[in-house]
Design a protein around this motif. Structure first.
Motif, mmCIF file in Angstrom:
data_model
loop_
_atom_site.group_PDB
_atom_site.id
_atom_site.type_symbol
_atom_site.label_atom_id
_atom_site.label_comp_id
_atom_site.label_asym_id
_atom_site.label_seq_id
_atom_site.Cartn_x
_atom_site.Cartn_y
_atom_site.Cartn_z
ATOM 1 N N LEU A 288 -4.194 2.168 -5.320
ATOM 2 C CA LEU A 288 -3.000 1.391 -5.654
ATOM 3 C C LEU A 288 -2.878 1.187 -7.149
ATOM 4 C CD1 LEU A 288 -0.568 -0.385 -4.721
ATOM 5 C CD2 LEU A 288 -2.168 -2.314 -4.721
ATOM 6 N N ARG B 186 0.847 -1.198 0.000
ATOM 7 C CA ARG B 186 0.000 0.000 0.000
ATOM 8 C C ARG B 186 0.878 1.241 0.000
ATOM 9 N NH1 ARG B 186 -4.178 0.017 4.703
ATOM 10 N NH2 ARG B 186 -4.996 -1.681 3.402
ATOM 11 N N GLU C 116 -7.045 -1.982 -4.177
ATOM 12 C CA GLU C 116 -7.523 -0.633 -3.890
ATOM 13 C C GLU C 116 -7.386 0.237 -5.139
ATOM 14 O OE1 GLU C 116 -5.403 0.903 -0.611
ATOM 15 O OE2 GLU C 116 -6.318 -0.448 0.856
#
Length: 537
Positions: free
Chosen positions: A186, A158, A183
């Protein structure tokens, strides 16, 4: 060492240890601390000096004369095979242990960021340290684990999306109701640097993605049925996915396994855009036939690209029309890349009835002399009876690009004796029902473990392949030699009827010496050249 300097003023001691010990005269604790300070300074100085002498010693060893670039290359090779790992309380630093050998090796390793670019779970802050040592080199994150393990990987990377060059995450034990997702922050931050993306059972949001730097993309998901409809909703629609493909102008490899939402009233192919992939060299897709057909109709791939299609295992209702259209597309792809005036395609048809696996029909077409296929089509069935009952199979096989074939392979691979009698009937029936015309075929390769299909094929040769010059036969563990004798007689009859056969190549198991003897007795004066190849499998 013979100096008389004392440690009364905290200076470094220059006396020998024995002489200094004999002259100790500290009467108070403060005086003792002062002398102890001098001893500590002397120990540190000697330690540094000893390290310097070790470096001098190591510099004279034969291995020290290797150039830095050679040592770095050795470290790189070692990093590929000796991978660090952490497992419960045990683990191994793997190749990282070279940094503990000597100062020179450690310096070289720390000055080579590419060595540290492979993501590895290490204890403490070891993982974070490795990623920091990679500096500006794109990270290669490759991991196959459980749902929890992959979630841990995603937590570690992350905030490092802009540093990702390869992201390969696979869940080996998927859960019907649990599947992690990348995500948005990301994957969006990785867009400028990411070149290789491979995901198995890990979802992401495709809307608005511009993965223009991608070179390879592989997405794998399990078949979505009625009980897993909620998981299917997390897959992109055909329109959304093709829109994302339009941005991938550098894509060279694309593999999709159930990676697009099945077609329905909300996911139609009517509004899907058209994507041109000018650099694609290999396309591999596994879908239901209608979705596969829709995808192929909305992307443009180079004529030299290899296309592999594998349909979802066919159930009771076989989509005859859609499979016909699919084969039409594949035939058009291979014909467009070859001159029609010069037949130059090698075609392979295989019926596999192996024990312990789904029966399937596979078709491969490739340019003669090339290892890269023009297309590969695989049609698995749920049971052997479906192939027997699939009366439209001959009609679909006729859609293959026989017109530009100069070499053909026909394989019947059966590893279970339970299917023996059925297999013979099926192949014989197939040959009778398919009106093949192969006027330009010069080479025919046949693989069977029962002679009756071979006899049927040989009987068709003068009519179907009048220009046949080379015949290659693979025989597997023949038990009835009277059938082999019948096949030999049929072959002799074909030659007497004008078949211009010049070469016969026979592949047999080492235990089938009687077959070789039979061939030598009956064909040595009929075929100009006969070659025997011992098959050890």
């Amino acid at each position: 060492m013979d100096s008389n300097t004392t440690a009364e003023d905290g200076q470094v001691i220059r006396q020998s240890p024995d002489r200094y010990l004999a002259g100790l005269n500290a009467a108070t604790i403060p005086q003792g601390r002062l002398q102890l300070s001098g001893i500590g300074l002397r120990i540190a100085e000697l330690h540094d000096e000893l390290l310097a002498w070790y470096r001098c010693h190591n510099a004279m060893l034969p291995v020290a004369f290797l150039p830095p670039e050679v040592l770095t290359y050795i470290f790189t090779c070692l990093a590929l095979v000796d991978i660090p790992y952490t497992r419960y309380s045990r683990g191994s630093l793997g190749w990282i242990q070279v940094t503990h050998v000597c100062h020179r090796w450690r310096t070289l390793a720390l000055q080579s960021p590419s060595l540290w670019a492979d993501f590895t779970f290490l204890k403490g802050n070891g993982t974070e340290t490795m990623m920091e040592r990679a500096r500006q080199v794109p990270l290669r994150v490759k991991m196959e684990s459980t749902y929890d393990g992959i979630s841990r990987v995603l937590h570690c990377i992350r905030g490092r999306g802009s540093q990702l060059g390869l992201l390969d995450l696979r869940i080996n034990t998927p859960h019907r109701h649990e599947a992690p997702a990348l995500e948005d922050s990301l994957i969006l931050s990785a867009c400028p640097s990411l070149r290789h993306l491979s995901l198995k059972e890990i979802f992401l949001t495709w809307e608005g993605l511009r993965l223009s730097t991608l070179v390879s993309l592989k997405l794998t998901y399990y078949w979505v049925d009625d009980t897993g409809a909620d998981r299917g909703r997390r897959l992109p629609t055909l329109t959304t996915f093709v829109s994302a493909l339009r941005e991938m102008q550098n894509l060279q490899y694309l593999a999709l396994h159930q990676a697009i939402r099945p077609l329905d009233a909300e996911n139609t192919a009517d509004l899907a855009p058209y994507a041109v992939l000018p650099h694609l060299s290999k396309l591999s897709i596994r879908f239901e036939v209608p979705l596969m057909l829709a995808l192929l109709q909305h992307i443009d791939v180079p004529l030299e690209a290899e296309i592999r299609v594998e349909v979802r295992p066919l159930l009771y209702e076989i989509p005859r029309h859609d499979i016909g259209l699919l084969l039409d597309l594949l035939r058009a792809h291979v014909i467009a890349g070859q001159p029609l005036s010069i037949p130059s395609i090698h075609l392979r048809i295989e019926l596999n009835m192996g024990h312990g696996r789904l029966p399937q029909v596979s078709v491969t077409a490739r340019p003669l002399g090339s290892l890269d296929a023009a297309f590969i089509a695989v049609f698995p069935f749920q049971s052997s009876y479906q192939i027997r009952d699939f009366i439209h199979l001959p009609e679909l096989i006729c859609k293959l690009p026989f017109a530009i074939c100069c070499s053909v392979e026909l394989h019947a691979v059966y590893t279970s004796s339970d299917y023996d009698s059925y297999n013979v009937r099926q192949w014989t029936s197939l040959l009778k029902n398919v009106d093949l015309q192969l006027p330009d075929v010069h080479t025919l390769t046949i693989s069977v473990n029962h002679p009756p299909p071979l006899i049927s094929l040989l009987e068709c040769c003068p009519k179907v392949m009048p220009e046949l010059e080379s015949l290659v036969i693979h025989l597997y563990r023949i038990r009835k030699y009277e059938n082999i004798q019948a096949a030999v007689e049929v072959l002799s009859s074909c030659i007497s009827r004008g078949l211009p056969l010049k070469t016969l190549e026979l592949h047999v198991h080492e235990s089938d010496g009687a077959v070789i003897k039979l061939m030598q007795q009956h064909l040595k004066n009929t075929v100009p050249e006969i070659r025997y190849v011992k098959d050890l499998t």
